[in-house]
Design a protein around this motif. Structure first.
Motif, PDB file in Angstrom:
ATOM      1  N   TRP A  78       0.758  -1.560   0.175  1.00 45.16           N
ATOM      2  CA  TRP A  78      -0.726  -0.156   0.040  1.00 45.16           C
ATOM      3  C   TRP A  78       0.867   1.561   0.177  1.00 45.16           C
ATOM      4  N   ARG A  79       2.083   0.838   0.494  1.00 44.28           N
ATOM      5  CA  ARG A  79       2.513   2.178   0.237  1.00 44.28           C
ATOM      6  C   ARG A  79       3.435   2.697  -0.826  1.00 44.28           C
ATOM      7  N   ALA A  80       3.624   1.972  -1.648  1.00 45.75           N
ATOM      8  CA  ALA A  80       3.823   2.254  -2.901  1.00 45.75           C
ATOM      9  C   ALA A  80       2.548   3.201  -3.591  1.00 45.75           C
ATOM     10  N   THR A  81       1.701   2.307  -3.737  1.00 42.38           N
ATOM     11  CA  THR A  81       0.129   2.471  -3.604  1.00 42.38           C
ATOM     12  C   THR A  81      -0.456   3.788  -3.340  1.00 42.38           C
ATOM     13  N   HIS A  82       0.056   4.361  -2.775  1.00 40.73           N
ATOM     14  CA  HIS A  82      -0.077   5.664  -1.704  1.00 40.73           C
ATOM     15  C   HIS A  82       0.587   6.364  -2.321  1.00 40.73           C
ATOM     16  N   GLN A  83       2.045   6.309  -3.035  1.00 42.57           N
ATOM     17  CA  GLN A  83       3.274   7.323  -3.265  1.00 42.57           C
ATOM     18  C   GLN A  83       2.214   8.043  -4.906  1.00 42.57           C
ATOM     19  N   LEU A  84       1.990   6.837  -5.488  1.00 45.84           N
ATOM     20  CA  LEU A  84       1.744   7.036  -7.221  1.00 45.84           C
ATOM     21  C   LEU A  84       0.685   7.452  -7.019  1.00 45.84           C
ATOM     22  N   LEU A  85      -0.774   7.553  -6.625  1.00 47.58           N
ATOM     23  CA  LEU A  85      -1.977   7.869  -6.343  1.00 47.58           C
ATOM     24  C   LEU A  85      -1.367   9.149  -5.870  1.00 47.58           C
ATOM     25  N   LEU A  86      -0.746   9.744  -4.595  1.00 46.70           N
ATOM     26  CA  LEU A  86      -0.478  11.006  -4.483  1.00 46.70           C
ATOM     27  C   LEU A  86       0.020  12.128  -5.612  1.00 46.70           C
ATOM     28  N   LYS A  87       1.371  10.997  -6.218  1.00 49.93           N
ATOM     29  CA  LYS A  87       2.002  11.815  -7.375  1.00 49.93           C
ATOM     30  C   LYS A  87       1.433  12.020  -8.508  1.00 49.93           C
ATOM     31  N   GLN A  88       0.440  10.944  -8.525  1.00 44.52           N
ATOM     32  CA  GLN A  88      -0.573  11.581 -10.276  1.00 44.52           C
ATOM     33  C   GLN A  88      -1.829  12.247  -9.377  1.00 44.52           C
ATOM     34  N   SER A  89      -2.249  12.849  -8.231  1.00 46.40           N
ATOM     35  CA  SER A  89      -2.533  13.705  -7.598  1.00 46.40           C
ATOM     36  C   SER A  89      -2.497  15.541  -7.766  1.00 46.40           C
ATOM     37  N   LEU A  90      -0.950  15.096  -7.386  1.00 44.07           N
ATOM     38  CA  LEU A  90      -0.253  16.869  -7.443  1.00 44.07           C
ATOM     39  C   LEU A  90       0.763  16.700  -8.564  1.00 44.07           C
ATOM     40  N   ALA A  91       0.314  16.014 -10.240  1.00 39.51           N
ATOM     41  CA  ALA A  91       0.858  16.206 -10.936  1.00 39.51           C
ATOM     42  C   ALA A  91       1.791  17.615 -11.759  1.00 39.51           C
ATOM     43  N   ASN A  92       0.759  18.667 -11.311  1.00 36.06           N
ATOM     44  CA  ASN A  92       0.952  19.467 -11.980  1.00 36.06           C
ATOM     45  C   ASN A  92       1.073  20.090 -11.051  1.00 36.06           C
ATOM     46  N   ALA A  93       1.123  20.569  -8.878  1.00 39.18           N
ATOM     47  CA  ALA A  93       1.321  20.960  -7.839  1.00 39.18           C
ATOM     48  C   ALA A  93       3.106  21.753  -8.348  1.00 39.18           C
ATOM     49  N   PRO A  94       3.521  22.480  -7.781  1.00 38.81           N
ATOM     50  CA  PRO A  94       4.328  23.035  -8.038  1.00 38.81           C
ATOM     51  C   PRO A  94       5.878  22.410  -6.973  1.00 38.81           C
ATOM     52  N   HIS A  95       4.503  21.836  -5.526  1.00 37.11           N
ATOM     53  CA  HIS A  95       5.731  20.681  -4.438  1.00 37.11           C
ATOM     54  C   HIS A  95       5.478  20.449  -4.288  1.00 37.11           C
ATOM     55  N   ALA A  96       4.456  19.064  -5.740  1.00 37.34           N
ATOM     56  CA  ALA A  96       4.546  17.837  -5.112  1.00 37.34           C
ATOM     57  C   ALA A  96       5.349  17.305  -4.634  1.00 37.34           C
ATOM     58  N   LYS A  97       6.766  17.207  -5.258  1.00 33.06           N
ATOM     59  CA  LYS A  97       7.455  16.704  -4.517  1.00 33.06           C
ATOM     60  C   LYS A  97       8.044  16.674  -2.693  1.00 33.06           C
ATOM     61  N   ASP A  98       7.996  17.700  -2.166  1.00 32.54           N
ATOM     62  CA  ASP A  98       7.637  18.119  -0.788  1.00 32.54           C
ATOM     63  C   ASP A  98       6.702  16.662  -0.156  1.00 32.54           C
ATOM     64  N   ALA A  99       5.530  16.903  -0.666  1.00 34.53           N
ATOM     65  CA  ALA A  99       4.827  16.695   0.123  1.00 34.53           C
ATOM     66  C   ALA A  99       4.731  14.746  -0.129  1.00 34.53           C
ATOM     67  N   VAL A 100       4.889  14.153  -1.327  1.00 36.64           N
ATOM     68  CA  VAL A 100       5.948  12.718  -1.870  1.00 36.64           C
ATOM     69  C   VAL A 100       6.698  12.296  -0.057  1.00 36.64           C
ATOM     70  N   ASP A 101       7.829  13.647  -0.189  1.00 43.03           N
ATOM     71  CA  ASP A 101       9.175  13.062   1.151  1.00 43.03           C
ATOM     72  C   ASP A 101       7.851  13.139   2.215  1.00 43.03           C
ATOM     73  N   ILE A 102       7.467  13.754   2.249  1.00 39.68           N
ATOM     74  CA  ILE A 102       6.012  13.508   4.002  1.00 39.68           C
ATOM     75  C   ILE A 102       5.610  12.264   3.828  1.00 39.68           C
ATOM     76  N   LEU A 103       5.042  12.466   2.974  1.00 39.87           N
ATOM     77  CA  LEU A 103       4.574  10.467   2.910  1.00 39.87           C
ATOM     78  C   LEU A 103       5.343  10.025   2.768  1.00 39.87           C
ATOM     79  N   ASP A 104       6.958   9.273   2.689  1.00 40.73           N
ATOM     80  CA  ASP A 104       7.798   8.403   2.660  1.00 40.73           C
ATOM     81  C   ASP A 104       8.499   8.633   3.929  1.00 40.73           C
ATOM     82  N   GLU A 105       8.545   9.486   4.359  1.00 39.42           N
ATOM     83  CA  GLU A 105       9.130   9.487   6.006  1.00 39.42           C
ATOM     84  C   GLU A 105       8.116   9.312   6.476  1.00 39.42           C
ATOM     85  N   ALA A 106       6.669   9.495   6.747  1.00 45.88           N
ATOM     86  CA  ALA A 106       6.138   9.271   7.765  1.00 45.88           C
ATOM     87  C   ALA A 106       6.096   7.442   7.922  1.00 45.88           C
ATOM     88  N   TYR A 107       5.826   7.201   6.064  1.00 44.82           N
ATOM     89  CA  TYR A 107       5.713   5.647   6.142  1.00 44.82           C
ATOM     90  C   TYR A 107       6.887   4.745   6.537  1.00 44.82           C
TER      91      TYR A 107
END
Length: 239
Positions: A78-107
């Motif tokens: 589910w961790r990889a699934t969530h990361q993929l979903l979040l990346k898709q959700s924030l595909a055009n967001a300027p700070h998407a990497k920060d959000a994904v990094d936070i998710l990865d660190e929590a997980y």
């Protein structure tokens, strides 16, 4: 005045929760509460275009009859699934990497409850709120009971004089009992301040990661903590 906020651990909650967190002098993770299926403990909504999808951690045994602190996730990836979903959700967001990094660190946490707590703490630290609050866990307080009486006992044990809560508490709270014990009760008046979400229609009811992905470290500019006294709040709810 010492403000106490008590909530169950949740998965990357919506921005309104962080308005509540910003006002807490003492914050209690209600980690020994029994898991409730359909709650926001292990799931949150994310926005992909005009669609809103659930990001859910699958629970071993469905989480039935377990305290939140004792929950286990299934072995599914589910961790990889969530990361993929979040990346898709924030595909055009300027700070998407920060959000994904936070998710990865929590997980990276081994225990599920710790991952839920870190999803809140890492997000709060990133947006710069709640730095001075005291943090504790209900499982460490050894205070028995249930419903509003246990909440009141927890607040009193921590020296609280103001209890700040979300709207759902109105169904079971004995507000007069709190006041009789020197504790005022206030409800959140969520600002629902719009932030940039691309071209799709705005909704505030999605994960804090959406706000972080679009606004970065300026996310707290879109948080405007406000409260309403319980009498005024209930008067507004009356038919």
């Amino acid at each position: 005045m010492t403000t106490v906020v008590i909530t169950q651990p949740m998965l990357f909650p919506w921005p309104g929760f962080f308005e509540q967190l910003a006002l807490a002098d003492i914050y209690v993770y209600l980690d020994d509460a029994q898991f409730s299926k359909g709650s926001f403990t292990n799931r949150v909504q994310v926005k992909t275009g005009d669609q809103v999808k659930w990001m859910t951690i699958p629970l071993a045994g469905g989480g039935t009859y377990k305290a939140i602190k004792d929950l286990d996730a299934t072995t599914a990836d589910w961790r990889a699934t969530h990361q993929l979903l979040l990346k898709q959700s924030l595909a055009n967001a300027p700070h998407a990497k920060d959000a994904v990094d936070i998710l990865d660190e929590a997980y990276r946490q081994e225990k599920l409850c710790d991952a839920l707590i870190q999803s809140i703490e890492l997000s709060a630290a990133y947006i710069g709120i709640g730095k001075s609050r005291r943090i504790t866990h209900s499982s460490a307080l050894n205070i028995p009971g249930s419903s509003w009486k246990r909440v009141l006992d927890i607040v009193l044990s921590l020296g609280g004089t103001r209890y700040l809560t979300g709207h759902g508490a109105a169904r079971y709270m004995d507000h007069e009992a709190f006041e009789a014990n020197g504790v005022s009760v206030e409800y959140m008046d969520y600002s629902l301040t719009p932030w940039p979400q691309g071209d799709a229609a705005f909704t505030p009811y999605v994960s804090i990661l959406n706000l972080i992905g679009h606004a970065g470290c300026d996310a707290n500019r879109y948080l405007t903590p406000r409260t309403t006294h319980w009498r005024e709040f209930l008067a507004k709810q009356a038919p």
